[in-house]
Write a protein that holds these residues in place. Structure first.
Motif, PDB file in Angstrom:
ATOM      1  N   GLU B 123     -33.694 -66.433  34.329  1.00 25.67           N
ATOM      2  CA  GLU B 123     -32.680 -66.718  35.016  1.00 25.67           C
ATOM      3  C   GLU B 123     -32.214 -65.430  35.809  1.00 25.67           C
ATOM      4  N   TRP B 124     -32.312 -64.242  35.205  1.00 27.06           N
ATOM      5  CA  TRP B 124     -31.563 -62.921  35.615  1.00 27.06           C
ATOM      6  C   TRP B 124     -32.410 -62.486  36.942  1.00 27.06           C
ATOM      7  N   TYR B 125     -33.634 -63.013  37.144  1.00 28.34           N
ATOM      8  CA  TYR B 125     -34.462 -62.430  38.306  1.00 28.34           C
ATOM      9  C   TYR B 125     -34.466 -63.927  39.219  1.00 28.34           C
ATOM     10  N   SER B 126     -34.667 -64.907  38.692  1.00 29.91           N
ATOM     11  CA  SER B 126     -34.630 -65.970  39.787  1.00 29.91           C
ATOM     12  C   SER B 126     -33.630 -66.310  40.540  1.00 29.91           C
ATOM     13  N   ILE B 127     -32.577 -66.226  39.960  1.00 26.20           N
ATOM     14  CA  ILE B 127     -31.109 -66.697  40.602  1.00 26.20           C
ATOM     15  C   ILE B 127     -30.821 -65.750  41.739  1.00 26.20           C
ATOM     16  N   PRO B 128     -30.735 -64.314  41.439  1.00 26.44           N
ATOM     17  CA  PRO B 128     -30.757 -63.353  42.478  1.00 26.44           C
ATOM     18  C   PRO B 128     -31.628 -63.536  43.577  1.00 26.44           C
ATOM     19  N   GLU B 129     -32.843 -63.700  43.381  1.00 27.27           N
ATOM     20  CA  GLU B 129     -33.821 -63.966  44.114  1.00 27.27           C
ATOM     21  C   GLU B 129     -33.679 -65.257  45.058  1.00 27.27           C
ATOM     22  N   SER B 130     -33.178 -66.233  44.741  1.00 30.20           N
ATOM     23  CA  SER B 130     -32.906 -67.315  45.584  1.00 30.20           C
ATOM     24  C   SER B 130     -31.509 -67.241  46.246  1.00 30.20           C
ATOM     25  N   THR B 131     -30.564 -66.815  45.615  1.00 34.63           N
ATOM     26  CA  THR B 131     -29.186 -66.824  46.132  1.00 34.63           C
ATOM     27  C   THR B 131     -28.857 -65.406  47.138  1.00 34.63           C
ATOM     28  N   ASP B 148     -29.991 -58.966  21.047  1.00 33.30           N
ATOM     29  CA  ASP B 148     -28.586 -59.242  20.766  1.00 33.30           C
ATOM     30  C   ASP B 148     -28.136 -60.454  21.705  1.00 33.30           C
ATOM     31  N   TYR B 149     -26.819 -60.720  21.437  1.00 31.44           N
ATOM     32  CA  TYR B 149     -26.037 -61.662  22.234  1.00 31.44           C
ATOM     33  C   TYR B 149     -25.458 -61.024  23.157  1.00 31.44           C
ATOM     34  N   LEU B 150     -25.701 -61.238  24.343  1.00 33.99           N
ATOM     35  CA  LEU B 150     -25.354 -60.222  25.331  1.00 33.99           C
ATOM     36  C   LEU B 150     -25.293 -61.086  26.706  1.00 33.99           C
ATOM     37  N   PHE B 151     -24.843 -60.413  27.736  1.00 31.39           N
ATOM     38  CA  PHE B 151     -24.997 -60.778  29.231  1.00 31.39           C
ATOM     39  C   PHE B 151     -25.830 -60.024  30.036  1.00 31.39           C
ATOM     40  N   THR B 152     -26.671 -60.505  30.977  1.00 28.22           N
ATOM     41  CA  THR B 152     -27.395 -59.654  31.552  1.00 28.22           C
ATOM     42  C   THR B 152     -26.879 -59.819  33.063  1.00 28.22           C
ATOM     43  N   VAL B 153     -26.533 -58.780  33.681  1.00 30.45           N
ATOM     44  CA  VAL B 153     -25.967 -58.927  35.116  1.00 30.45           C
ATOM     45  C   VAL B 153     -26.946 -58.274  36.208  1.00 30.45           C
ATOM     46  N   THR B 154     -27.255 -58.895  37.073  1.00 32.18           N
ATOM     47  CA  THR B 154     -28.092 -58.567  38.116  1.00 32.18           C
ATOM     48  C   THR B 154     -27.857 -58.613  39.624  1.00 32.18           C
ATOM     49  N   ILE B 155     -28.063 -57.799  40.341  1.00 36.39           N
ATOM     50  CA  ILE B 155     -28.142 -57.865  41.897  1.00 36.39           C
ATOM     51  C   ILE B 155     -29.477 -57.538  42.422  1.00 36.39           C
ATOM     52  N   PRO B 156     -29.848 -58.305  43.572  1.00 41.06           N
ATOM     53  CA  PRO B 156     -31.119 -58.032  44.244  1.00 41.06           C
ATOM     54  C   PRO B 156     -31.184 -56.940  44.935  1.00 41.06           C
ATOM     55  N   VAL B 157     -32.390 -56.330  45.017  1.00 44.79           N
ATOM     56  CA  VAL B 157     -32.511 -55.005  45.720  1.00 44.79           C
ATOM     57  C   VAL B 157     -33.411 -55.351  46.868  1.00 44.79           C
ATOM     58  N   ARG B 158     -32.877 -55.182  48.200  1.00 40.33           N
ATOM     59  CA  ARG B 158     -33.620 -55.679  49.262  1.00 40.33           C
ATOM     60  C   ARG B 158     -34.061 -54.451  50.076  1.00 40.33           C
ATOM     61  N   VAL B 159     -35.358 -54.588  50.740  1.00 38.92           N
ATOM     62  CA  VAL B 159     -35.819 -53.532  51.724  1.00 38.92           C
ATOM     63  C   VAL B 159     -36.535 -54.394  52.644  1.00 38.92           C
ATOM     64  N   ASP B 160     -36.069 -54.263  54.153  1.00 38.93           N
ATOM     65  CA  ASP B 160     -36.486 -55.025  55.263  1.00 38.93           C
ATOM     66  C   ASP B 160     -36.383 -56.493  54.795  1.00 38.93           C
ATOM     67  N   GLU B 161     -35.167 -56.818  54.327  1.00 42.98           N
ATOM     68  CA  GLU B 161     -35.106 -58.248  54.242  1.00 42.98           C
ATOM     69  C   GLU B 161     -35.834 -59.003  53.243  1.00 42.98           C
ATOM     70  N   MET B 163     -36.741 -59.088  48.898  1.00 41.69           N
ATOM     71  CA  MET B 163     -36.270 -58.847  47.895  1.00 41.69           C
ATOM     72  C   MET B 163     -37.546 -57.923  47.072  1.00 41.69           C
ATOM     73  N   VAL B 164     -37.100 -56.742  46.610  1.00 43.22           N
ATOM     74  CA  VAL B 164     -38.169 -55.956  45.937  1.00 43.22           C
ATOM     75  C   VAL B 164     -37.840 -55.851  44.441  1.00 43.22           C
ATOM     76  N   GLY B 165     -36.766 -56.639  43.980  1.00 42.61           N
ATOM     77  CA  GLY B 165     -36.690 -56.568  42.508  1.00 42.61           C
ATOM     78  C   GLY B 165     -35.219 -56.500  42.498  1.00 42.61           C
ATOM     79  N   VAL B 166     -34.661 -56.600  41.194  1.00 38.99           N
ATOM     80  CA  VAL B 166     -33.249 -56.372  40.764  1.00 38.99           C
ATOM     81  C   VAL B 166     -32.766 -55.320  39.876  1.00 38.99           C
ATOM     82  N   VAL B 167     -31.608 -54.966  40.143  1.00 38.37           N
ATOM     83  CA  VAL B 167     -31.112 -53.688  39.254  1.00 38.37           C
ATOM     84  C   VAL B 167     -30.462 -54.516  38.371  1.00 38.37           C
ATOM     85  N   GLY B 168     -30.249 -54.290  37.120  1.00 42.73           N
ATOM     86  CA  GLY B 168     -29.416 -54.870  36.111  1.00 42.73           C
ATOM     87  C   GLY B 168     -28.823 -54.135  34.983  1.00 42.73           C
ATOM     88  N   ALA B 169     -28.103 -54.740  34.303  1.00 44.80           N
ATOM     89  CA  ALA B 169     -27.368 -54.175  32.970  1.00 44.80           C
ATOM     90  C   ALA B 169     -27.313 -55.068  32.045  1.00 44.80           C
TER      91      ALA B 169
END
Lengths: 258, 240
Positions: B123-131, B148-161, B163-169
């Motif tokens: 989810e943390w990769y596929s959703i930012p990729e599609s949205t 651990d029980y946690l949240f992963t927050v991610t945002i897409p990193v884009r180069v020339d339109e 997506m080259v990956g996600v930064v997350g925490a």
């Protein structure tokens, strides 16, 4: 494991004793991986520091474990720049090692392992049925749909994955950690029966039936289905033990090692 | 208590502030990473990411358990997804032991994760990729990283339109609770924080527990545009 991680005097008292058993555990895990074909002939093992991190033990413990493996001829160590420890190229009599492992474990121990594992996964199934969201169920269904259970190796990896995913659905970090620990300790034994094509098919079918039970919140059905698969795996193990004790082999046709 | 009680709106606001500040950090990391361009050497990428994320893991009372960048294979000239991910100091962890400094995530040492054929489906990769939007995954038990029980927050990193990956925490539920529970307890009615599928994160109603699904038809307060809301006087629906 938890006791070992707790700092203080208790740990110091038990450290030596603990570590002695641990080298053998390291050797046992790697032996299992080699005889079950998870590690292939001539494959290089991870470095000693990597293994130490992987198993959560001291470097010296890993070295002791590797000595045991060298003595049994399962691995060989080369020096130099291209050096390291490698799975022996010679086709070691894996079957014999596996039979020896089953011979050394008493029936009562094998039953106990199966009981412990089934109580954990049945508990996971019960709770997962109450806590699984529709999105979670959909994701599990999709993963399972594509999971391959047609070869021994993939069935073992995916059976482990399924039980782990079931633990994840409980929302309990403790259950997930325990599932990882138990599989690391006993997974290779418990999933031994997946060398049998009929059992693979049966277990995969059972897993696939669990998902609708989780979606429907039917905890009794989910628990029953999961328990049945573990019971079948446990019975296979005990049958194999009996064959070995009668002086036969593991069962040539069942152990295809595909 | 003599002081004025807190409101559900204040609690919702505090949740938003906490997550927004993490997203703010992620955005600054994203901008730096996007600058170094595709086909980079993984060692150079790792050095950059380490410099960016480690301060947020070592500050006093960190909110984050771990952080980093997960690169698409093309970005690092590799065959697989590349994890440039650091885990903060751990008080005690059955898989990783006790650590006092940030450690690099070594996925190769997690044999049990082999059954996950492609982490890009998670989810943390596929959703930012599609949205192409920021995303909050969880709460969930993360068995790739710290267990651990946690949240992963991610945002897409884009180069020339592209997506080259996600930064997350990763934000631990326990640390979130430590930060927010006093505020929730200050309200004069029971409150529960739930995520988008109504899974409970924090609750001051003992019958409504963390991890449970709590569908709610009463008053709710949204946490700005985040996938969370605060339930006022929550109650569990009877099981059928």
């Amino acid at each position: 494991m938890d006791v070992h991680k707790r700092p203080g005097a208790r740990e110091a008292i038990f450290a030596q004793l603990n570590d002695t058993g641990r080298a053998e555990q390291v050797a046992q895990r790697l032996t299992d991986a080699i005889i079950l074909g998870v590690l292939s002939p001539r494959e290089r093992l991870p470095s000693e520091p990597q293994l130490a991190r992987h198993f959560g033990v001291a470097l010296i413990t890993v070295r002791e474990g590797l000595v045991i493996l060298r003595d049994t001829g399962l691995i060989e160590t080369r020096r130099g720049r291209e050096g390291g420890s490698f799975v022996s190229a010679v086709n070691t009599p894996h079957q014999a090692l596996l039979e020896n492992r089953l011979h050394k474990l008493a029936q009562v121990e094998l039953s106990d392992i199966a009981v412990y594992f089934s109580v954990i996964v049945e508990g996971c199934a019960t709770r997962a049925a109450r806590y699984t969201s529709p999105v979670d169920a959909e994701r599990l269904a999709e993963w399972l749909h594509q999971a391959n259970f047609t070869t021994t190796a993939s069935a073992r990896s995916n059976a482990g994955g399924f039980f782990l995913e079931l633990a994840v659905l409980t929302q309990s970090a403790r259950l997930v950690r325990e599932q990882i620990r138990v599989q690391a300790e006993f997974g290779s034994l418990l999933f031994l029966g997946l060398a049998d094509a009929a059992l693979r098919e049966r277990v995969a079918g059972g897993f696939r039936a669990v998902v609708p039970a989780l979606s429907a919140g039917d905890d009794a059905l989910a628990r029953g289905l999961v328990g049945d698969q573990v019971e079948a795996l446990g019975q296979w193990l005990l049958s194999a033990k009996i064959r070995v004790e009668r002086g036969g082999n593991l069962d040539g046709e069942a152990l295809d090692n595909g | 208590m003599a002081k004025h009680s807190t409101t559900a709106e204040q609690c919702a606001g505090a949740v938003s502030t906490l997550f927004d500040s993490v997203f703010h950090d992620l955005e600054s990391w994203r901008d730096e990473i996007a600058l170094i361009g595709p086909k980079t050497r993984s060692a150079d990428l790792d050095a950059l990411v380490q410099t960016l994320v480690v301060p947020s893991l070592t500050r006093h009372n960190p909110t984050l358990l771990g952080a980093g960048f997960i690169a698409a294979p093309e970005f690092v000239r590799g065959r697989d997804v590349h994890f440039s991910w650091w885990i903060g100091p751990l008080e005690s962890n059955p898989l990783l032991g006790i650590t006092t400094v940030p450690t690099r995530l070594d996925l190769g040492a997690r044999i049990y994760t082999e059954y996950l054929r492609d982490v890009r489906k998670l989810e943390w990769y596929s959703i930012p990729e599609s949205t192409q939007q920021r995303h909050v995954t969880g709460p969930y038990v993360d068995h790739l990283c710290t267990c651990d029980y946690l949240f992963t927050v991610t945002i897409p990193v884009r180069v020339d339109e592209q997506m080259v990956g996600v930064v997350g925490a990763d934000i631990s539920v326990r640390r979130l609770e430590t930060a927010l529970l006093p505020l929730f307890l200050g309200a004069d009615r029971p409150l529960a924080l739930v995520n988008i599928v109504d899974r409970v994160v924090i609750s001051t109603e003992p019958t409504v527990q963390v991890g449970q699904l709590a569908p709610h038809s009463g008053t709710t307060v949204a946490c700005s545009d985040l996938p969370f809301r605060v339930l006022v006087a929550p109650a569990l629906a009877p099981r059928v």
